[in-house]
Design an enzyme around this catalytic site. Structure first.
Site, PDB file in Angstrom:
ATOM      1  CB  CYS A 116      -7.851   2.319 -45.190  1.00  0.00           C
ATOM      2  SG  CYS A 116      -9.015   3.155 -44.117  1.00  0.00           S
ATOM      3  CG  HIS A 258     -10.153   0.192 -47.711  1.00  0.00           C
ATOM      4  ND1 HIS A 258     -10.552  -0.488 -46.583  1.00  0.00           N
ATOM      5  CD2 HIS A 258     -10.417   1.505 -47.471  1.00  0.00           C
ATOM      6  CE1 HIS A 258     -11.039   0.374 -45.708  1.00  0.00           C
ATOM      7  NE2 HIS A 258     -10.969   1.584 -46.226  1.00  0.00           N
ATOM      8  CG  ASN A 288     -13.811   1.953 -43.848  1.00  0.00           C
ATOM      9  OD1 ASN A 288     -12.851   1.281 -43.471  1.00  0.00           O
ATOM     10  ND2 ASN A 288     -13.662   3.127 -44.432  1.00  0.00           N
TER      11      ASN A 288
HETATM   12  O1  UT7 Z   1     -11.516   4.294 -45.329  1.00  0.00           O
HETATM   13  C1  UT7 Z   1     -10.994   5.361 -46.065  1.00  0.00           C
HETATM   14  C2  UT7 Z   1     -11.396   6.645 -45.536  1.00  0.00           C
HETATM   15  N1  UT7 Z   1     -12.785   7.004 -45.545  1.00  0.00           N
HETATM   16  C3  UT7 Z   1     -13.499   7.131 -46.671  1.00  0.00           C
HETATM   17  O2  UT7 Z   1     -13.098   6.721 -47.719  1.00  0.00           O
HETATM   18  C4  UT7 Z   1     -14.792   7.852 -46.574  1.00  0.00           C
HETATM   19  C5  UT7 Z   1     -14.910   8.838 -47.690  1.00  0.00           C
HETATM   20  N2  UT7 Z   1     -16.137   9.625 -47.695  1.00  0.00           N
HETATM   21  C6  UT7 Z   1     -17.384   9.079 -47.792  1.00  0.00           C
HETATM   22  O3  UT7 Z   1     -17.569   7.884 -47.792  1.00  0.00           O
HETATM   23  C7  UT7 Z   1     -18.548  10.041 -47.962  1.00  0.00           C
HETATM   24  O4  UT7 Z   1     -18.031  11.342 -48.154  1.00  0.00           O
HETATM   25  C8  UT7 Z   1     -19.534  10.033 -46.770  1.00  0.00           C
HETATM   26  C9  UT7 Z   1     -20.306   8.737 -46.738  1.00  0.00           C
HETATM   27  C10 UT7 Z   1     -18.807  10.241 -45.460  1.00  0.00           C
HETATM   28  C11 UT7 Z   1     -20.539  11.166 -46.941  1.00  0.00           C
HETATM   29  O5  UT7 Z   1     -21.198  11.024 -48.217  1.00  0.00           O
HETATM   30  P1  UT7 Z   1     -21.284  12.246 -49.219  1.00  0.00           P
HETATM   31  O6  UT7 Z   1     -22.116  11.809 -50.342  1.00  0.00           O
HETATM   32  O7  UT7 Z   1     -19.886  12.718 -49.512  1.00  0.00           O
HETATM   33  O8  UT7 Z   1     -22.090  13.299 -48.385  1.00  0.00           O
HETATM   34  P2  UT7 Z   1     -21.672  14.800 -48.025  1.00  0.00           P
HETATM   35  O9  UT7 Z   1     -20.621  14.804 -46.955  1.00  0.00           O
HETATM   36  O10 UT7 Z   1     -21.404  15.534 -49.293  1.00  0.00           O
HETATM   37  O11 UT7 Z   1     -23.020  15.303 -47.394  1.00  0.00           O
HETATM   38  C12 UT7 Z   1     -24.220  15.457 -48.158  1.00  0.00           C
HETATM   39  C13 UT7 Z   1     -25.361  15.796 -47.227  1.00  0.00           C
HETATM   40  C14 UT7 Z   1     -25.006  16.894 -46.227  1.00  0.00           C
HETATM   41  O12 UT7 Z   1     -26.143  17.676 -46.028  1.00  0.00           O
HETATM   42  P3  UT7 Z   1     -26.271  19.116 -46.778  1.00  0.00           P
HETATM   43  O13 UT7 Z   1     -25.092  19.910 -46.304  1.00  0.00           O
HETATM   44  O14 UT7 Z   1     -26.225  18.803 -48.254  1.00  0.00           O
HETATM   45  O15 UT7 Z   1     -27.594  19.608 -46.301  1.00  0.00           O
HETATM   46  C15 UT7 Z   1     -24.707  16.141 -44.963  1.00  0.00           C
HETATM   47  O16 UT7 Z   1     -24.938  16.899 -43.794  1.00  0.00           O
HETATM   48  O17 UT7 Z   1     -25.681  14.639 -46.429  1.00  0.00           O
HETATM   49  C16 UT7 Z   1     -25.701  14.993 -45.051  1.00  0.00           C
HETATM   50  N3  UT7 Z   1     -25.334  13.818 -44.279  1.00  0.00           N
HETATM   51  C17 UT7 Z   1     -26.225  12.905 -43.880  1.00  0.00           C
HETATM   52  N4  UT7 Z   1     -27.557  12.825 -44.044  1.00  0.00           N
HETATM   53  C18 UT7 Z   1     -28.191  11.753 -43.535  1.00  0.00           C
HETATM   54  C19 UT7 Z   1     -24.100  13.435 -43.870  1.00  0.00           C
HETATM   55  N5  UT7 Z   1     -24.193  12.272 -43.191  1.00  0.00           N
HETATM   56  C20 UT7 Z   1     -25.509  11.929 -43.178  1.00  0.00           C
HETATM   57  C21 UT7 Z   1     -26.219  10.831 -42.658  1.00  0.00           C
HETATM   58  N6  UT7 Z   1     -27.547  10.788 -42.859  1.00  0.00           N
HETATM   59  N7  UT7 Z   1     -25.624   9.829 -41.976  1.00  0.00           N
END
Ligand code: UT7
Length: 331
Positions: A116, A258, A288
């Site tokens: 990125c 980004h 992204n």
């Molecule tokens: O380009 C540079 C590199 N990439 C990034 O910068 C991405 C960085 N990370 C992120 O943007 C975020 O971490 C994500 C968008 C990927 C995930 O968001 P988050 O708020 O960090 O969610 P999390 O991984 O902490 O997950 C929270 C909950 C989990 O459920 P439990 O374990 O709390 O029951 C996940 O399984 O959300 C669940 N979850 C979803 N639920 C509905 C994860 N993806 C989804 C989804 N829909 N698409």
């Protein structure tokens, strides 16, 4: 310490595929919702390459738009750099494919992979190369077909990524009293490489039936880990760049970050004390797009009248590797 490089953005352009996936698309087959995706990422839609579209075709479209904006011909270019992690082939480089499609037969061209942060790395590389007499007009492109390495069964990552390309034509100036790259930083820390990566397809784990069965040719991401690292790193690198350049966040007219996740961008912006209206945002429409993200945003901002001559514009990115970087420009 700052060592300004006299340089202007003579032209910019971008390309987005026509096909769009909205959040309802993911709701239709995954356990997710439009509300979750919007709240957790800020994304509503992303553009997805169609048949016949690939990193080079999108890069060429963006390049042609940038050349037209700069009122230059491909033969005016001294060098082409393409930042990408989704190249046309393993080899030859995407930059060679772009040069061929632009009708060039001897202009040097190479790819640069810094995820990125790729566009920042490529632009900094180009800027330093303009210090000699050989490379005065350089085409820098960020282009990605993320959809081809995205696992559409992985709800935590597939909702993030989109495809597209952005390009700028850089023109060396005799001094740094006008438009200039005032200061920059680029960094890498390979210790984070398994937080965000594509495990297979390289020399370490070449393609096999096993790698395909195990879905190892797709992006694997520990989202939370990357998120935390991104917020603190973005803030630190911007603060360091500003203080070393002897300016404050109040002097910055526009922040082009980004477009990774609106919550990452927002957290960094708020900690830096940069007002909301000074941050360019298109992640809601585009998602992204990795190395293409900043040049697409820059082109939109320029064409939308958000960048004026003399403005200080801060660019910042963080991505897999980890890699990160910043650029402070006077436009
Ligand atoms: O380009 C540079 C590199 N990439 C990034 O910068 C991405 C960085 N990370 C992120 O943007 C975020 O971490 C994500 C968008 C990927 C995930 O968001 P988050 O708020 O960090 O969610 P999390 O991984 O902490 O997950 C929270 C909950 C989990 O459920 P439990 O374990 O709390 O029951 C996940 O399984 O959300 C669940 N979850 C979803 N639920 C509905 C994860 N993806 C989804 C989804 N829909 N698409």
């Amino acid at each position: 310490m700052p060592d300004p490089i006299g340089l202007r953005i003579a032209g910019s352009g971008h390309f987005l595929p026509e096909r769009v996936y909205d959040n309802a698309h993911f709701e239709s087959y995954l356990d997710t919702s439009d509300a979750w995706i919007r709240e957790r990422t800020g994304i509503r839609t992303r553009h997805i390459a169609g048949e016949g579209e690939s990193t080079a075709t999108m890069a060429v479209a963006a390049a042609r738009a940038a050349l037209e904006d700069a009122k230059l011909k491909p033969t005016d270019l001294d060098l082409i750099i393409v930042a990408t992690i989704t190249p046309e082939h393993v080899f030859p480089s995407t930059a060679c494919c772009v040069a061929r499609q632009l009708g060039l037969t001897s202009t040097p061209a190479f790819d640069l992979a810094a995820t990125c942060s790729g566009f920042i790395y490529a632009t900094v590389t180009a800027a330093h190369l303009t210090r000699g007499k050989t490379y005065r007009t350089i085409l820098v492109i960020g282009a990605e077909t993320m959809s081809r390495i995205t696992d559409y069964q992985d709800r935590s990552s597939c909702i993030l990524f989109g495809d597209g390309a952005g390009a700028v034509v850089l023109n060396a100036l005799p001094d740094a009293t006008g438009p200039a790259l005032l200061h920059h930083r680029i960094h890498a820390d390979g210790h984070g490489h398994e937080s965000l990566w594509v495990p297979a397809g390289g020399s370490c784990l070449p393609a096999s039936q096993m790698t395909v069965n195990e879905r190892l040719h797709y992006v694997k991401m520990q989202g939370r880990e990357v998120f935390k690292q991104a917020v603190s790193t973005l803030r630190q690198v911007v603060e360091g760049t500003l203080s070393e350049a002897g300016v404050t966040s109040d002097d910055v007219a526009l922040l082009i970050s980004h477009q990774s996740n609106i919550r990452i961008m927002e957290a960094a912006r708020a900690k830096l004390g940069i007002p909301l209206e000074k941050m360019y945002v298109n992640i809601d429409r585009i998602g992204n797009t990795s190395a293409a993200s900043i040049p697409i945003a820059l082109d939109e901002a320029r064409r939308g009248g958000h960048v004026r001559g003399g403005d200080l514009v801060m660019f910042v990115a963080f991505g897999a590797g980890f890699t990160w970087g910043s650029m402070l420009w006077r436009m």
